[in-house]
Design a protein around this motif. Structure first.
Motif, PDB file in Angstrom:
ATOM      1  N   GLU A 159     -25.427  24.195 -53.596  1.00 25.94           N
ATOM      2  CA  GLU A 159     -26.755  23.617 -53.790  1.00 25.94           C
ATOM      3  C   GLU A 159     -26.907  22.284 -53.052  1.00 25.94           C
ATOM      4  N   LYS A 160     -25.848  21.503 -53.013  1.00 24.89           N
ATOM      5  CA  LYS A 160     -25.915  20.166 -52.433  1.00 24.89           C
ATOM      6  C   LYS A 160     -25.676  20.144 -50.921  1.00 24.89           C
ATOM      7  N   ASN A 161     -24.960  21.146 -50.407  1.00 24.86           N
ATOM      8  CA  ASN A 161     -24.482  21.027 -49.028  1.00 24.86           C
ATOM      9  C   ASN A 161     -24.916  22.137 -48.075  1.00 24.86           C
ATOM     10  N   ILE A 162     -25.535  23.194 -48.570  1.00 24.53           N
ATOM     11  CA  ILE A 162     -25.847  24.301 -47.667  1.00 24.53           C
ATOM     12  C   ILE A 162     -26.942  23.906 -46.688  1.00 24.53           C
ATOM     13  N   ASN A 163     -26.781  24.363 -45.449  1.00 24.49           N
ATOM     14  CA  ASN A 163     -27.788  24.161 -44.411  1.00 24.49           C
ATOM     15  C   ASN A 163     -27.653  25.300 -43.402  1.00 24.49           C
ATOM     16  N   PRO A 164     -28.608  25.425 -42.482  1.00 23.79           N
ATOM     17  CA  PRO A 164     -28.559  26.559 -41.535  1.00 23.79           C
ATOM     18  C   PRO A 164     -27.273  26.621 -40.717  1.00 23.79           C
ATOM     19  N   ASP A 165     -26.612  25.491 -40.514  1.00 25.57           N
ATOM     20  CA  ASP A 165     -25.407  25.482 -39.680  1.00 25.57           C
ATOM     21  C   ASP A 165     -24.171  26.017 -40.399  1.00 25.57           C
ATOM     22  N   ASN A 166     -24.124  25.880 -41.740  1.00 27.21           N
ATOM     23  CA  ASN A 166     -22.904  26.271 -42.449  1.00 27.21           C
ATOM     24  C   ASN A 166     -23.095  27.462 -43.391  1.00 27.21           C
ATOM     25  N   ILE A 167     -24.252  28.117 -43.320  1.00 27.75           N
ATOM     26  CA  ILE A 167     -24.521  29.204 -44.248  1.00 27.75           C
ATOM     27  C   ILE A 167     -23.497  30.343 -44.128  1.00 27.75           C
ATOM     28  N   GLU A 168     -23.030  30.598 -42.899  1.00 28.89           N
ATOM     29  CA  GLU A 168     -22.030  31.647 -42.700  1.00 28.89           C
ATOM     30  C   GLU A 168     -20.738  31.311 -43.441  1.00 28.89           C
ATOM     31  N   GLY A 169     -20.373  30.040 -43.431  1.00 34.36           N
ATOM     32  CA  GLY A 169     -19.180  29.624 -44.146  1.00 34.36           C
ATOM     33  C   GLY A 169     -19.323  29.808 -45.642  1.00 34.36           C
ATOM     34  N   PHE A 170     -20.502  29.511 -46.190  1.00 33.33           N
ATOM     35  CA  PHE A 170     -20.722  29.689 -47.621  1.00 33.33           C
ATOM     36  C   PHE A 170     -20.685  31.170 -48.010  1.00 33.33           C
ATOM     37  N   ILE A 171     -21.199  32.026 -47.153  1.00 31.62           N
ATOM     38  CA  ILE A 171     -21.133  33.469 -47.416  1.00 31.62           C
ATOM     39  C   ILE A 171     -19.675  33.916 -47.485  1.00 31.62           C
ATOM     40  N   SER A 172     -18.849  33.417 -46.585  1.00 34.90           N
ATOM     41  CA  SER A 172     -17.425  33.763 -46.578  1.00 34.90           C
ATOM     42  C   SER A 172     -16.721  33.255 -47.834  1.00 34.90           C
ATOM     43  N   LEU A 173     -17.056  32.024 -48.248  1.00 38.01           N
ATOM     44  CA  LEU A 173     -16.447  31.483 -49.472  1.00 38.01           C
ATOM     45  C   LEU A 173     -16.787  32.351 -50.678  1.00 38.01           C
ATOM     46  N   ARG A 174     -18.033  32.801 -50.756  1.00 38.26           N
ATOM     47  CA  ARG A 174     -18.443  33.660 -51.866  1.00 38.26           C
ATOM     48  C   ARG A 174     -17.691  34.984 -51.833  1.00 38.26           C
ATOM     49  N   ARG A 175     -17.537  35.559 -50.653  1.00 39.30           N
ATOM     50  CA  ARG A 175     -16.827  36.843 -50.547  1.00 39.30           C
ATOM     51  C   ARG A 175     -15.365  36.697 -50.933  1.00 39.30           C
ATOM     52  N   ILE A 176     -14.749  35.590 -50.524  1.00 39.48           N
ATOM     53  CA  ILE A 176     -13.348  35.368 -50.876  1.00 39.48           C
ATOM     54  C   ILE A 176     -13.190  35.272 -52.384  1.00 39.48           C
ATOM     55  N   LEU A 177     -14.092  34.532 -53.031  1.00 36.13           N
ATOM     56  CA  LEU A 177     -14.033  34.402 -54.479  1.00 36.13           C
ATOM     57  C   LEU A 177     -14.223  35.758 -55.151  1.00 36.13           C
ATOM     58  N   GLN A 178     -15.133  36.558 -54.650  1.00 34.84           N
ATOM     59  CA  GLN A 178     -15.336  37.902 -55.203  1.00 34.84           C
ATOM     60  C   GLN A 178     -14.091  38.764 -55.029  1.00 34.84           C
ATOM     61  N   ASN A 179     -13.414  38.627 -53.888  1.00 34.37           N
ATOM     62  CA  ASN A 179     -12.191  39.388 -53.662  1.00 34.37           C
ATOM     63  C   ASN A 179     -11.093  38.987 -54.639  1.00 34.37           C
ATOM     64  N   ILE A 180     -10.962  37.672 -54.883  1.00 36.29           N
ATOM     65  CA  ILE A 180      -9.960  37.200 -55.827  1.00 36.29           C
ATOM     66  C   ILE A 180     -10.264  37.727 -57.227  1.00 36.29           C
ATOM     67  N   GLU A 181     -11.539  37.688 -57.610  1.00 35.59           N
ATOM     68  CA  GLU A 181     -11.926  38.182 -58.929  1.00 35.59           C
ATOM     69  C   GLU A 181     -11.671  39.682 -59.049  1.00 35.59           C
TER      70      GLU A 181
END
Length: 204
Positions: A159-181
């Motif tokens: 919520e605090k840091n997402i922007n058009p330049d790093n959105i791909e990185g946030f998508i990857s972080l979410r996928r990694i967390l889902q994989n761990i879960e």
């Protein structure tokens, strides 16, 4: 004790899978040499597959396991299947680590991911030791708590840091967390089976 050898081989396989996951946690280390981590992963993957083939030989050439239909025998076969799926999930959950590292290495969130993956590896190793020593594996409640905290933290951080330049990185972080879960949820099934106390229906 016809099942002793199979349980020893299965415990070795699970321990090797835990070692694979520990190597994979290296992707989230600051200043990680990604090529070095990939090389170590390939070597450990070969080790896991070797132990998997050995367990396959032990299970399917032992008459007590495949022929007599005991609860322990059927449970071992089902564990073998679930472990194969767990490892398949490990090796196919690939992300673009160079992209993630470029966005987030100075923030520290990757270290939190690394610590969580190492906790999961410890959980997997505990399962292998429990199978070998013929005791009921215990769940680490702190891992589930850690995953909940990581999910909440990721939402706030996004919520605090997402922007058009790093959105791909946030998508990857979410996928990694889902994989761990997903891996953690599969561990619940494996622990339940490894108690060797559940009545199972016969299946082909």
């Amino acid at each position: 004790r016809p099942y002793k050898l199979a349980k020893q081989a299965m415990g070795d396989l699970v321990g090797s899978m835990a070692a694979y996951l520990r190597i994979r946690a290296g992707f989230y280390r600051n200043e990680a040499d990604l090529n070095e981590v990939y090389g170590l992963l390939l070597k450990q993957q070969a080790s896991v597959l070797e132990k998997q083939n050995l367990l396959n030989e032990v299970l399917f050439k032992t008459r007590h396991i495949v022929g007599e239909g005991t609860v322990i025998g059927r449970t071992l076969l089902l564990l073998y299947h679930e472990l194969a799926e767990l490892f398949e999930r490990m090796i196919t959950s690939y992300q673009r680590y160079s992209v993630i590292d470029g966005f987030f290495k100075v923030i520290g969130i990757l270290e939190e991911y690394r610590d969580t993956v190492l906790m999961l590896a410890d959980e997997i190793e505990e399962l292998g030791l429990a199978i070998q020593s013929e005791r009921t594996p215990k769940a680490n409640k702190k891992l589930r708590e850690r995953l909940d905290q990581l999910e909440i933290g990721l939402d706030h951080f996004r919520e605090k840091n997402i922007n058009p330049d790093n959105i791909e990185g946030f998508i990857s972080l979410r996928r990694i967390l889902q994989n761990i879960e997903d891996l953690e949820e599969r561990m619940q099934t494996l622990r339940s089976l490894a108690s060797f106390s559940q009545p199972l229906k016969k299946r082909s």
